[in-house]
Write a protein that holds these residues in place. Structure first.
Motif, PDB file in Angstrom:
ATOM      1  N   LYS A  91      38.472 -11.090  19.247  1.00 17.08           N
ATOM      2  CA  LYS A  91      39.884 -10.728  19.339  1.00 17.08           C
ATOM      3  C   LYS A  91      40.098  -9.220  19.478  1.00 17.08           C
ATOM      4  O   LYS A  91      41.074  -8.792  20.081  1.00 17.08           O
ATOM      5  CB  LYS A  91      40.543 -11.213  18.041  1.00 17.08           C
ATOM      6  CG  LYS A  91      42.011 -11.109  17.987  1.00 17.08           C
ATOM      7  CD  LYS A  91      42.558 -11.946  16.867  1.00 17.08           C
ATOM      8  CE  LYS A  91      42.383 -11.294  15.503  1.00 17.08           C
ATOM      9  NZ  LYS A  91      43.114 -12.087  14.484  1.00 17.08           N
ATOM     10  N   ASP A  92      39.201  -8.442  18.912  1.00 16.64           N
ATOM     11  CA  ASP A  92      39.366  -6.982  18.912  1.00 16.64           C
ATOM     12  C   ASP A  92      38.651  -6.299  20.073  1.00 16.64           C
ATOM     13  O   ASP A  92      38.672  -5.072  20.178  1.00 16.64           O
ATOM     14  CB  ASP A  92      38.857  -6.393  17.582  1.00 16.64           C
ATOM     15  CG  ASP A  92      39.606  -6.964  16.386  1.00 16.64           C
ATOM     16  OD1 ASP A  92      40.810  -7.255  16.539  1.00 16.64           O
ATOM     17  OD2 ASP A  92      39.001  -7.116  15.315  1.00 16.64           O
ATOM     18  N   ALA A 178      44.556 -14.570  10.145  1.00 13.20           N
ATOM     19  CA  ALA A 178      43.735 -15.555  10.847  1.00 13.20           C
ATOM     20  C   ALA A 178      42.960 -16.411   9.845  1.00 13.20           C
ATOM     21  O   ALA A 178      42.320 -15.883   8.931  1.00 13.20           O
ATOM     22  CB  ALA A 178      42.756 -14.849  11.786  1.00 13.20           C
ATOM     23  N   GLY A 207      39.022 -16.127  16.117  1.00 15.81           N
ATOM     24  CA  GLY A 207      38.059 -17.055  15.528  1.00 15.81           C
ATOM     25  C   GLY A 207      36.656 -16.972  16.106  1.00 15.81           C
ATOM     26  O   GLY A 207      35.736 -17.593  15.588  1.00 15.81           O
TER      27      GLY A 207
HETATM   28  N1  LIG Z   1      42.741  -7.495  13.921  1.00 14.34           N
HETATM   29  C1  LIG Z   1      41.982  -7.666  12.721  1.00 14.34           C
HETATM   30  C2  LIG Z   1      41.200  -8.922  12.744  1.00 14.34           C
HETATM   31  N2  LIG Z   1      40.235  -9.112  13.655  1.00 14.34           N
HETATM   32  C3  LIG Z   1      39.723 -10.360  13.476  1.00 14.34           C
HETATM   33  C4  LIG Z   1      40.371 -10.940  12.402  1.00 14.34           C
HETATM   34  C5  LIG Z   1      40.152 -12.281  11.857  1.00 14.34           C
HETATM   35  C6  LIG Z   1      39.021 -13.068  12.462  1.00 14.34           C
HETATM   36  C7  LIG Z   1      39.298 -13.593  13.831  1.00 14.34           C
HETATM   37  O1  LIG Z   1      40.463 -13.648  14.281  1.00 14.34           O
HETATM   38  O2  LIG Z   1      38.326 -13.975  14.489  1.00 14.34           O
HETATM   39  C8  LIG Z   1      41.303 -10.021  11.913  1.00 14.34           C
HETATM   40  C9  LIG Z   1      42.215 -10.191  10.775  1.00 14.34           C
HETATM   41  C10 LIG Z   1      43.342 -11.125  11.049  1.00 14.34           C
HETATM   42  O3  LIG Z   1      43.868 -11.143  12.173  1.00 14.34           O
HETATM   43  O4  LIG Z   1      43.748 -11.865  10.135  1.00 14.34           O
END
Ligand SMILES: NCc1[nH]cc(CCC(=O)O)c1CC(=O)O
Length: 313
Positions: A91-92, A178, A207
């Motif tokens: 996601k990042d 998430a 995820g």
């Molecule tokens: N941006 C932060 C981030 N990056 C990934 C996750 C959670 C794990 C995922 O989405 O795979 C999170 C925290 C969230 O959004 O709650």
């Protein structure tokens, strides 16, 4: 590049990043036993790297320079050879990777859904008018406003634990996180309700854990092959192709989710006004082999249907 006798895993230092790096390490050890082809697994070292994104806590990252802030230092470490693989939340990850960096693939995907968390209210529907929902994600903010235009939405930043602590202190009435991160951290006890993807679409890549390598490094690519997940790779190919079409051209929140339904891959994509007053959705279904094309088509459909003010100048 001289081959080193071990595989060094690079990661950010947040508890979630470390959990994901440890999961990668554990899967490598399980797949290869105690020694892999030309490297040892007993002590696969973790190299913790502080990123610019971790240092910025007071404003949304969308203002500070975007997703690349979490990956730049890890990319440099890969290219310099101080690490051999970098573990990221998919996601990042930005859609465009720097020259010389490639995604080897993805670990099996965790729960893609978002969770609603509140100590006082049972669900988004249950929040009283004017209640405060904190989130740093423009996507979550817009979808909350779409469902509940009467709520107050505020910025809530920090890692998962920090946000839960701020909720605990009553800084907000509710937050959204998430499920995947909460599961990986053993924090699902905090979840009040889970938001189904039909009502609340996750971020592209949510995820999934992506493993980045030096593009030319066949040794590391081969070591990773047994732990990478094909169906997750197909879903992510569709989602990232969808995002690639949109994130360069549109300036509104984006959500997207692809999954296998029987023999077919389905992608759903969504763009919204930040205030949630308008949203557009596209759906494509087809052969999993055509994942990237399905994602591009969904993105192109939304781009064509978008009002002019959704688009970048
Ligand atoms: N941006 C932060 C981030 N990056 C990934 C996750 C959670 C794990 C995922 O989405 O795979 C999170 C925290 C969230 O959004 O709650």
């Amino acid at each position: 590049m001289a081959s080193s006798p071990t595989l060094v895993i690079g990661t950010r230092g947040s508890p979630l990043a470390l959990a994901q790096a440890h999961e990668t390490q554990d899967r490598l050890v399980a797949a290869h036993g105690s020694t892999g082809a030309g490297w040892t697994v007993e002590h696969l070292p973790l190299s913790i790297i502080k990123t610019t994104g971790d240092a910025i806590q007071d404003r949304p990252l969308s203002e500070a320079g975007g997703k690349g802030l979490f990956t730049k230092e890890l990319d440099i470490a890969l290219l310099e050879g101080s690490i051999d693989l970098a573990v990221h939340s998919a996601k990042d990850l930005p859609t465009a990777l720097p020259e010389g960096i490639a995604i080897a693939g993805f670990l099996p995907r965790e729960d893609v859904r978002d969770a609603f968390i509140s100590h006082r209210f049972r669900s988004l529907d249950d929040l009283p008018r004017g209640a405060v929902v904190g989130s740093a994600s423009l996507r979550r903010q817009a979808q909350v406003r779409r469902l509940r235009p009467d709520l107050q939405v505020t910025l809530l930043r920090g890692n998962v634990q920090t946000r839960l602590a701020k909720l605990e202190r009553g800084e907000v009435d509710a937050t959204l996180l998430a499920m995947a991160g909460l599961r990986r951290l053993g924090l699902t006890g905090h979840v009040t309700t889970v938001l189904e993807t039909d009502d609340f679409l996750p971020a592209v890549g949510q995820g999934a854990i992506a493993v980045a390598i030096r593009a030319e490094d066949e040794r590391v690519r081969q070591a990773l092959a047994p732990i990478l997940d094909g169906p997750t790779g197909q879903a992510l190919a569709a989602e990232r192709a969808f995002l690639t079409i949109l994130d360069g051209s549109c300036r509104t929140p984006i959500a997207g989710h692809a999954r296998l339904i029987g023999p077919e891959l389905e992608i759903r994509g969504l763009v919204l006004r930040p205030d949630g007053s308008e949203s557009l959705e596209a759906v494509r279904r087809g052969a999993p082999e055509d994942a990237a094309a399905l994602g591009r088509e969904a993105g192109a459909e939304l781009r064509a249907r978008m009002p002019a003010d959704f688009l970048k100048a």
